[in-house]
Motif scaffolding. Structure first.
Motif, PDB file in Angstrom:
ATOM      1  N   SER A 217      20.112   9.642  46.296  1.00  0.00           N
ATOM      2  CA  SER A 217      21.015   8.837  45.458  1.00  0.00           C
ATOM      3  C   SER A 217      22.432   9.395  45.580  1.00  0.00           C
ATOM      4  O   SER A 217      22.627  10.547  45.998  1.00  0.00           O
ATOM      5  N   GLU A 218      23.407   8.564  45.197  1.00  0.00           N
ATOM      6  CA  GLU A 218      24.811   8.985  45.246  1.00  0.00           C
ATOM      7  C   GLU A 218      25.540   8.381  44.060  1.00  0.00           C
ATOM      8  O   GLU A 218      25.378   7.182  43.779  1.00  0.00           O
ATOM      9  N   HIS A 219      26.315   9.202  43.333  1.00  0.00           N
ATOM     10  CA  HIS A 219      26.971   8.753  42.097  1.00  0.00           C
ATOM     11  C   HIS A 219      28.382   9.344  42.019  1.00  0.00           C
ATOM     12  O   HIS A 219      28.638  10.443  42.519  1.00  0.00           O
ATOM     13  N   ASP A 220      29.218   8.579  41.354  1.00  0.00           N
ATOM     14  CA  ASP A 220      30.607   9.044  41.200  1.00  0.00           C
ATOM     15  C   ASP A 220      30.730  10.098  40.106  1.00  0.00           C
ATOM     16  O   ASP A 220      31.719  10.853  40.087  1.00  0.00           O
ATOM     17  N   GLU A 221      29.794  10.117  39.162  1.00  0.00           N
ATOM     18  CA  GLU A 221      29.873  11.091  38.063  1.00  0.00           C
ATOM     19  C   GLU A 221      28.549  11.833  37.932  1.00  0.00           C
ATOM     20  O   GLU A 221      27.519  11.413  38.446  1.00  0.00           O
ATOM     21  N   TYR A 222      28.623  12.923  37.229  1.00  0.00           N
ATOM     22  CA  TYR A 222      27.443  13.777  37.078  1.00  0.00           C
ATOM     23  C   TYR A 222      26.497  13.185  36.025  1.00  0.00           C
ATOM     24  O   TYR A 222      26.913  12.741  34.962  1.00  0.00           O
ATOM     25  N   SER A 246      20.681  14.388  45.698  1.00  0.00           N
ATOM     26  CA  SER A 246      21.530  13.467  44.932  1.00  0.00           C
ATOM     27  C   SER A 246      22.974  13.976  44.916  1.00  0.00           C
ATOM     28  O   SER A 246      23.257  15.064  44.398  1.00  0.00           O
ATOM     29  N   LYS A 247      23.860  13.159  45.504  1.00  0.00           N
ATOM     30  CA  LYS A 247      25.270  13.533  45.499  1.00  0.00           C
ATOM     31  C   LYS A 247      25.927  13.041  44.219  1.00  0.00           C
ATOM     32  O   LYS A 247      25.856  11.860  43.875  1.00  0.00           O
ATOM     33  N   MET A 248      26.548  13.951  43.482  1.00  0.00           N
ATOM     34  CA  MET A 248      27.256  13.637  42.242  1.00  0.00           C
ATOM     35  C   MET A 248      28.612  14.317  42.298  1.00  0.00           C
ATOM     36  O   MET A 248      28.674  15.551  42.437  1.00  0.00           O
ATOM     37  N   GLU A 249      29.638  13.503  42.169  1.00  0.00           N
ATOM     38  CA  GLU A 249      31.007  14.003  42.285  1.00  0.00           C
ATOM     39  C   GLU A 249      31.182  14.706  43.633  1.00  0.00           C
ATOM     40  O   GLU A 249      30.918  14.107  44.676  1.00  0.00           O
ATOM     41  N   GLU A 250      31.524  15.965  43.650  1.00  0.00           N
ATOM     42  CA  GLU A 250      31.826  16.653  44.908  1.00  0.00           C
ATOM     43  C   GLU A 250      30.665  17.480  45.449  1.00  0.00           C
ATOM     44  O   GLU A 250      30.798  18.127  46.483  1.00  0.00           O
ATOM     45  N   THR A 252      26.331  18.015  46.224  1.00  0.00           N
ATOM     46  CA  THR A 252      25.013  17.403  46.416  1.00  0.00           C
ATOM     47  C   THR A 252      23.974  18.328  45.789  1.00  0.00           C
ATOM     48  O   THR A 252      23.903  19.519  46.140  1.00  0.00           O
TER      49      THR A 252
END
Length: 873
Positions: A217-222, A246-250, A252
């Motif tokens: 998954s990938e998200h702009d926020e934590y 899961s990538k969250m903010e900067e 993974t």
């Protein structure tokens, strides 16, 4: 037969299941029945632990027989599935629940609603209040139920009651490893969206037979809670391992979960500067694409995972099989001999079916012992190959609800994997205690050296001699049986029984040479006895296994190990041993949790057919329960009732029945034993369907007091058992007595005396209760009666006037006899003939009535009678 049914809601969860088990503890007569289909997780749990749960599907129950209903973890009529139709019947309904009642709530006779976090807590508080003991297995299941419904005590509806009960369960040895295997954690709304994203981006990879999932998954926020979501996905997919990337903010984030010890998550994630422990870990990675992370993890997994255990590693072999044309009876003998609960069936060395002990039992109950087994076997056999992985084996056993899987190479059976093999492999050294007792031949150690050395010195010396000789002969020897049980209970028992892993007779010969006793051997049974003056005899037997060719048969014997020797015994409390030499010197061997049952005060049989193979164990269970003040464990009680109802006692010879009954008669707690015999329908079995009333049993309790009243009679001069039997049978129809009396007595005088005493009882009471009864009438009426009959009549009747005459006869009248004889009558000139007898009878009558006393009185009265006779003639 009526049924008290215990159930819960459809889509049963762990709180519902554990609440059902808790309710069963409070209502042991109830039957556990689930009301609908089971989720895979619950089904797997029930299947794996089925022998500890004893839970039925609704389809196995006759709903028409249900007369009371206990419902847990719901109060809604729309959630009880097929049992909804019972709600309109006139039933006694009890509800235990922690949900608020609604318009759809069931109208119950009793409704217990407590707004706790878990329904299990409601029932556990009752169990704790009633001081009812629970097992570690039950504690584990109850903890699972509470944790599942409270998210490990973190949901807002959790109360201090839930926490207090959890603390209690930890004290009762709840196993967190087992809980963690089945528990999954819950998520909030934001986490639910993340969960759905991950579930739609799953990739499954097989690594050395293990199923490993990757989720992306990938998200702009934590978003927090990724760890909880990982645990949930692991259980939803029932996978061996999961890695969430899961990538969250900067960053993974990599979360790893494993259900297998062979997949060490912490070791894998160390490559990303992460950490954790073997089954859970995490790492955060910068500047590395998700696919690159995945490839690196996959490479590490292939390098580090130990190849999965396969069927060939855990299977039992060679495989014992049955032929399709074998009769049910012969197949049953073979299973009994080898202790199997199921066996494959073959034709021309080709597998064609499988049959279980349960299938054979049902056939035999229906008098089909003569029929070939091919009519009862299961023909659709699930099989595996030597390379089938342990995970696949687990899935097959759970999916098909079976206990064994034949291992095939082509059409040849090369082995068999059972649920026992699987459990031993899964749990290894950490196998739970309740499985260890059933499946594992390892055992916990308790050093009893100090207890041994506190015995009388002559006993200690005997034990030391045996130990020394065994050491010299390099032979393992164990003290077994009642001595071990009573040593742990601090009860006196000087009967020493030794089991030898080897030649018992040879060892006994060496011991006898040291002790200078007298040796008696029985080569057929591999036993020997050393008889010593002024000391207890010492018994030796080679470790053996016994098997019964048919119900109630005498056992056949084979040499074996201490495990098999203990397993052939009757109850867990008698299945302990003390190893005398070797590495475990003076340590207790307890394969079957006998020490726990001693502590809990329980008489527990080792297996369900114990009382069918040897029905005398029924009587021994009763004797041990009464003698030790123990209870017969509920499942064991059911086994006894089944054996009694199947007329197994009647398969015993009357000699064996009498021997067991007279053993019970000699017990101190006789009344408890007789009450148990009544509860277990034993009297009905012995008396052709006629039961003994509790009133008669209570009267037996008064016999010692009656003996005190008859204080001129010495206890050793009477047959005490005759009094007991007369009292027991006094309510049985007279025409039935001759048909059943041989079950109780064999001595000819007792046989006829008891029958006569019972036949004349009502006449004796009738005459002695009449007004103005003459003393000679009393004398003549009771002249036939033995002391045992007099004591029985006094103990049995409740009329004080009758009792007065009985006691008066014993104390004053019974010993009265005439002093004069026919020779004396000749000196009076009386001619021998019928007149002799008439005059002597009249003299006796006058003496009984107190008119004459001495010989001179008797002569004078006889002379007067003769004179009157002459005048009348």
């Amino acid at each position: 037969m009526t049924i008290k049914l215990i159930t819960s809601h459809e889509n049963l969860d762990f709180d519902g299941l554990s609440s059902m088990i808790a309710s069963k503890i409070l209502h042991p007569e109830g039957f556990l029945v689930y009301s609908g289909k089971l989720d895979k997780e619950i089904k797997s749990f029930i299947n794996l632990y089925k022998y500890s749960l004893q839970i039925y599907s609704y389809s196995e129950i006759n709903l028409e027989a249900v007369d009371s209903l206990i419902i847990v973890d719901t109060n809604s009529k729309n959630r009880v599935g097929p049992f909804k139709k019972l709600l309109n019947k006139d039933l006694d309904i009890t509800i235990y629940d922690h949900h608020k009642p609604t318009q759809e709530s069931i109208a119950a006779s009793k409704m217990v609603i407590k707004y706790y976090g878990s329904c299990t807590t409601i029932l556990l508080k009752k169990i704790i209040k009633q001081n009812i003991e629970i097992t570690p297995f039950q504690a584990t299941l109850f903890l699972l139920g509470i944790y599942a419904d409270t998210n490990c005590l973190t949901f807002k509806n959790t109360t201090h009651h839930d926490a207090e009960v959890v603390a209690y369960l930890f004290r009762k040895q709840a196993d967190l490893d087992i809980v963690n295997e089945y528990l999954y954690e819950f998520t909030n709304e934001t986490q639910d969206k993340l969960l759905m994203t991950l579930l739609t981006n799953l990739e499954r990879v097989e690594v050395k037979k293990y199923h490993v999932y990757f989720a992306f998954s990938e998200h702009d926020e934590y978003i927090n809670g990724l760890s909880n979501i990982a645990s949930k996905i692991t259980h939803i997919k029932n996978t061996d391992a999961l890695f969430i990337i899961s990538k969250m903010e900067e960053k993974t984030y990599v979360i790893g979960r494993s259900l297998e010890d062979d997949i060490n998550v912490a070791e894998i994630l160390e490559a990303f500067d992460g950490g954790g422990h073997r089954r859970a870990g995490s790492a955060s990675v910068k500047n590395m694409p998700a696919r690159e992370i995945r490839e690196k993890i996959l490479k590490l997994l292939r390098e580090k995972i130990t190849p999965q255990v396969k069927a060939k590693d855990i299977m039992s072999y060679p495989v014992k099989t049955l032929l399709e044309d074998m009769t049910v009876e012969k197949a049953n003998r073979i299973m009994l001999r080898y202790g199997h609960t199921g066996m494959p069936v073959v034709k021309n060395d080709r597998l064609i079916g499988i049959i279980s002990r349960t299938d054979l039992d049902k056939a035999m109950i229906h008098d089909l012992s003569h029929a070939p087994i091919k009519g009862f076997m299961k023909q659709k056999v699930v099989t595996i190959t030597p390379s089938t992985s342990i995970n696949e084996i687990n899935e097959l056993l759970s999916k098909h609800n079976i206990g064994r899987l034949p291992v095939m190479e082509g059409e040849k059976i090369v082995g068999i994997v059972t649920r026992t093999n699987l459990l031993q492999q899964i749990h290894g050294d950490s196998i739970p205690r309740w499985y260890k007792s059933n499946y594992d031949q390892s055992y916990d150690f308790l050093d009893v050296r100090e207890k041994i050395h506190h015995l009388p010195q002559d006993m200690v010396s005997l034990i030391e001699v045996v130990k020394k000789v065994a050491k010299e002969e390099n032979t393992k020897v164990f003290i077994v049986g009642g001595f071990v049980r009573d040593l742990l209970l601090n009860r006196k028992n000087f009967d020493l029984d030794f089991v030898v892993e080897g030649d018992a007779i040879k060892l006994a010969e060496k011991v006898n040479k040291r002790l200078q006793g007298r040796l008696v051997t029985h080569k057929k049974f591999q036993t020997a006895v050393v008889k010593l003056p002024q000391q207890p005899h010492i018994d030796f037997v080679s470790a053996r296994r016994e098997y019964y060719e048919y119900p109630a048969a005498l056992p056949k014997v084979e040499k074996s190990t201490i495990w098999n020797d203990l397993f052939r015994r009757d109850f867990t409390i008698n299945c302990m041993a003390i190893e005398l030499n070797g590495e475990k010197e003076y340590q207790l061997i307890d394969y079957f949790s006998g020490l726990d049952d001693l502590s809990d005060g329980l008489i527990r049989a080792l297996y369900n057919l114990s009382f069918i193979e040897d029905p005398t164990r029924i009587f021994r269970a009763i004797r041990f329960a009464s003698r030790l003040g123990f209870s017969i464990e509920e499942e064991t009680k059911k086994f006894i009732l089944q054996a009694v109802n199947d007329h197994m006692i009647n398969k015993l010879s009357q000699d064996r029945i009498r021997e067991e009954i007279h053993g019970i008669f000699k017990d101190e707690n006789l009344i408890n034993s007789l009450a148990l015999m009544k509860e277990l329908n034993i009297f009905k079995s012995l008396n052709q369907g006629q039961d003994i009333s509790m009133k008669e049993i209570q009267k037996i309790e008064n016999i010692p007091n009656t003996l005190e009243v008859f204080n001129t009679i010495k206890r050793e001069d009477i047959r005490y058992a005759d009094i007991i039997v007369q009292q027991l049978l006094s309510g049985i129809p007279m025409e039935l007595i001759p048909k059943i009396i041989n079950n109780y007595v064999s001595y000819r005088q007792s046989y006829h005396g008891i029958i006569e005493g019972l036949r004349k009882k009502n006449r004796v009471y009738s005459i002695l209760w009449s007004e103005n009864v003459d003393l000679y009438e009393v004398y003549a009426l009771l002249e036939f009666a033995t002391d045992e009959m007099l004591i029985f009549y006094y103990n049995d009747c409740e009329n004080n006037d009758i009792r007065h005459y009985l006691l008066y006869y014993k104390l004053k009248l019974q010993s009265i006899n005439t002093i004069i004889t026919g020779q004396d009558l000749l000196t009076l000139g009386i001619t021998p003939g019928p007149l002799f007898k008439r005059i002597l009878k009249e003299v006796l009558k006058a003496k009984v009535q107190g008119y004459i006393y001495t010989k001179e009185d008797e002569m004078a009265y006889a002379k007067k009678l003769y004179k009157n006779y002459l005048e009348m003639s």
